[in-house]
Write a protein that holds these residues in place. Structure first.
Motif, PDB file in Angstrom:
ATOM      1  N   VAL A 110      11.330  -6.180   4.430  1.00  0.00           N
ATOM      2  CA  VAL A 110      10.292  -5.138   4.378  1.00  0.00           C
ATOM      3  C   VAL A 110       8.921  -5.755   4.668  1.00  0.00           C
ATOM      4  CG1 VAL A 110       9.187  -3.393   2.917  1.00  0.00           C
ATOM      5  CG2 VAL A 110      11.643  -3.893   2.649  1.00  0.00           C
ATOM      6  N   THR A 111       8.197  -5.122   5.564  1.00  0.00           N
ATOM      7  CA  THR A 111       6.809  -5.492   5.833  1.00  0.00           C
ATOM      8  C   THR A 111       5.937  -4.258   5.607  1.00  0.00           C
ATOM      9  OG1 THR A 111       7.478  -7.124   7.487  1.00  0.00           O
ATOM     10  CG2 THR A 111       5.171  -6.422   7.505  1.00  0.00           C
ATOM     11  N   GLU A 112       5.061  -4.329   4.622  1.00  0.00           N
ATOM     12  CA  GLU A 112       4.172  -3.216   4.285  1.00  0.00           C
ATOM     13  C   GLU A 112       2.734  -3.605   4.611  1.00  0.00           C
ATOM     14  OE1 GLU A 112       5.308  -1.206   0.346  1.00  0.00           O
ATOM     15  OE2 GLU A 112       6.054  -3.259   0.109  1.00  0.00           O
ATOM     16  N   GLU A 113       2.060  -2.757   5.341  1.00  0.00           N
ATOM     17  CA  GLU A 113       0.657  -2.995   5.649  1.00  0.00           C
ATOM     18  C   GLU A 113      -0.202  -2.409   4.532  1.00  0.00           C
ATOM     19  OE1 GLU A 113      -0.390  -4.882   7.961  1.00  0.00           O
ATOM     20  OE2 GLU A 113       1.553  -5.130   8.971  1.00  0.00           O
ATOM     21  N   THR A 114      -1.055  -3.232   3.962  1.00  0.00           N
ATOM     22  CA  THR A 114      -1.933  -2.807   2.867  1.00  0.00           C
ATOM     23  C   THR A 114      -3.372  -3.173   3.206  1.00  0.00           C
ATOM     24  OG1 THR A 114      -1.930  -4.863   1.581  1.00  0.00           O
ATOM     25  CG2 THR A 114      -0.038  -3.389   1.304  1.00  0.00           C
ATOM     26  N   ALA A 115      -4.284  -2.724   2.362  1.00  0.00           N
ATOM     27  CA  ALA A 115      -5.689  -3.045   2.565  1.00  0.00           C
ATOM     28  C   ALA A 115      -5.952  -4.539   2.467  1.00  0.00           C
ATOM     29  CB  ALA A 115      -6.551  -2.294   1.545  1.00  0.00           C
ATOM     30  N   LYS A 116      -5.048  -5.267   1.779  1.00  0.00           N
ATOM     31  CA  LYS A 116      -5.203  -6.705   1.625  1.00  0.00           C
ATOM     32  C   LYS A 116      -4.362  -7.497   2.626  1.00  0.00           C
ATOM     33  CE  LYS A 116      -6.249  -6.407  -3.328  1.00  0.00           C
ATOM     34  NZ  LYS A 116      -5.860  -6.866  -4.692  1.00  0.00           N
ATOM     35  N   GLY A 117      -3.782  -6.801   3.593  1.00  0.00           N
ATOM     36  CA  GLY A 117      -2.946  -7.457   4.582  1.00  0.00           C
ATOM     37  C   GLY A 117      -1.486  -7.118   4.405  1.00  0.00           C
ATOM     38  N   ALA A 118      -0.638  -7.742   5.210  1.00  0.00           N
ATOM     39  CA  ALA A 118       0.792  -7.442   5.187  1.00  0.00           C
ATOM     40  C   ALA A 118       1.467  -8.035   3.959  1.00  0.00           C
ATOM     41  CB  ALA A 118       1.451  -7.965   6.453  1.00  0.00           C
TER      42      ALA A 118
END
Length: 328
Positions: A110-118
């Motif tokens: 799983v790779t989730e893009e967040t405000a702090k990066g992947a």
């Protein structure tokens, strides 16, 4: 819910933790993850004999194992698998697991893009979609190794609609007196080993502990688990904390220091190790004689009689254990 409906609902509530979101929508957590296959999620081989060797190439990572009442998170490095019969053991640098491969059925990178990066992780689930084990990459993990793992273990079929098998019903209750409980107890070296034996007889571990009675099993008040952590931290007593689920038992060995209550949670928040325990789920707590070399173990069970955590310790442990609040 269809995968498309899951994605739409998740977009409207993206801040909720995955497990909380799944529970609130009547979903298995694996169905939530699978719904995003092709959108940052890749289905990979789940068998530990295939999945865990390339995980070693990630370098430092975070191992997470949970049940409904307790979560352990431990930073370290995965070691090699040692296959003893039907199960596996894994001992690395700070990470220690006991694995039943029968429950490692579905796995996703799983790779989730967040405000702090992947945020990158490998998540393993059983046939019913319950989380078995998760591996989270840290800031020092080898991202290239994560990519190689995906290419090596990617399943040919990538589907956002995951077939799941409903969990079976709970075993019927039985009579401890009919099961040769002393023999069962003596032949089971740990709480985790005893549970499956009793389930086959339709008996819960707390039933056996109650029947055994003192001095082999003394009932404690639920607050004893909080006392245990606080006193061990204050005295610098090394602990062994064992917890998990039928597919994966995670073991922590070392000292705990920062113990923080938060509502019905009691938490260990140390560098490299976190424990989150729901104190409102502590239906039965016992002090038993099942520790190493006849020492003491504190065992905590939920209302269904399932093991939440088992804790023992080293030098100074007996003083901690004997001072815990007992049931009058």
């Amino acid at each position: 819910m269809t995968p498309a409906e899951i994605r739409k609902a998740r977009a409207a509530n993206h801040r909720a933790r995955a497990r909380d979101f799944a529970d609130s929508h009547g979903l298995a957590e694996a169905a939530l993850v699978a719904a995003f296959t092709g959108k940052g999620v890749v289905a990979v081989e789940a068998g530990p004999e295939r999945l865990l060797p390339p995980v070693r190439q990630l370098g430092e990572s975070l191992a997470l194992t949970r049940n409904a009442s307790a979560v352990q998170e431990r930073e370290g490095r995965y070691g090699p698998l040692a296959p003893p019969g039907e199960g596996w053991t894994l001992t690395g640098d700070g990470i220690e697991l006991q694995i039943d491969p029968r429950h490692w059925v579905h796995a996703f990178a799983v790779t989730e893009e967040t405000a702090k990066g992947a945020k990158r992780s490998i998540q393993v689930f059983d046939a019913a979609g319950e989380a078995v084990h998760k591996i989270h990459l840290t800031g020092t993990s080898d991202v290239a190794a994560f990519g190689r793992l995906i290419e090596e273990l990617r399943l040919a079929k990538q589907s956002d609609d995951l077939p799941l098998v409903p969990a079976g019903p709970a075993a019927p209750s039985g009579s401890p007196a009919d099961a040769g409980l002393t023999q069962l107890w003596d032949e089971s070296p740990s709480p985790e080993a005893l549970g499956p034996r009793l389930a086959a007889a339709g008996i819960s571990p707390p039933d056996v502990l109650k029947e055994l009675g003192a001095p082999r099993a003394r009932p404690l008040r639920p607050v004893a688990m909080t006392e245990l952590l606080e006193r061990a931290a204050a005295g610098g007593v090394p602990l062994e904390i064992r917890g998990g689920n039928p597919g994966c038992l995670q073991i922590f060995r070392g000292r705990v220091e920062r113990i923080l209550p938060a509502g019905y949670w009691i938490n260990v928040m140390d560098p490299g190790y976190n424990l989150h325990l729901r104190t409102d789920h502590l239906a039965s707590v016992y002090l038993t004689d099942r520790g190493p070399a006849g020492g003491l173990t504190v065992e905590a069970y939920d209302a269904a009689g399932s093991l939440i955590l088992a804790v023992t310790g080293e030098e100074g442990w007996d003083l901690v254990a004997h001072g815990l609040s007992a049931v009058p």
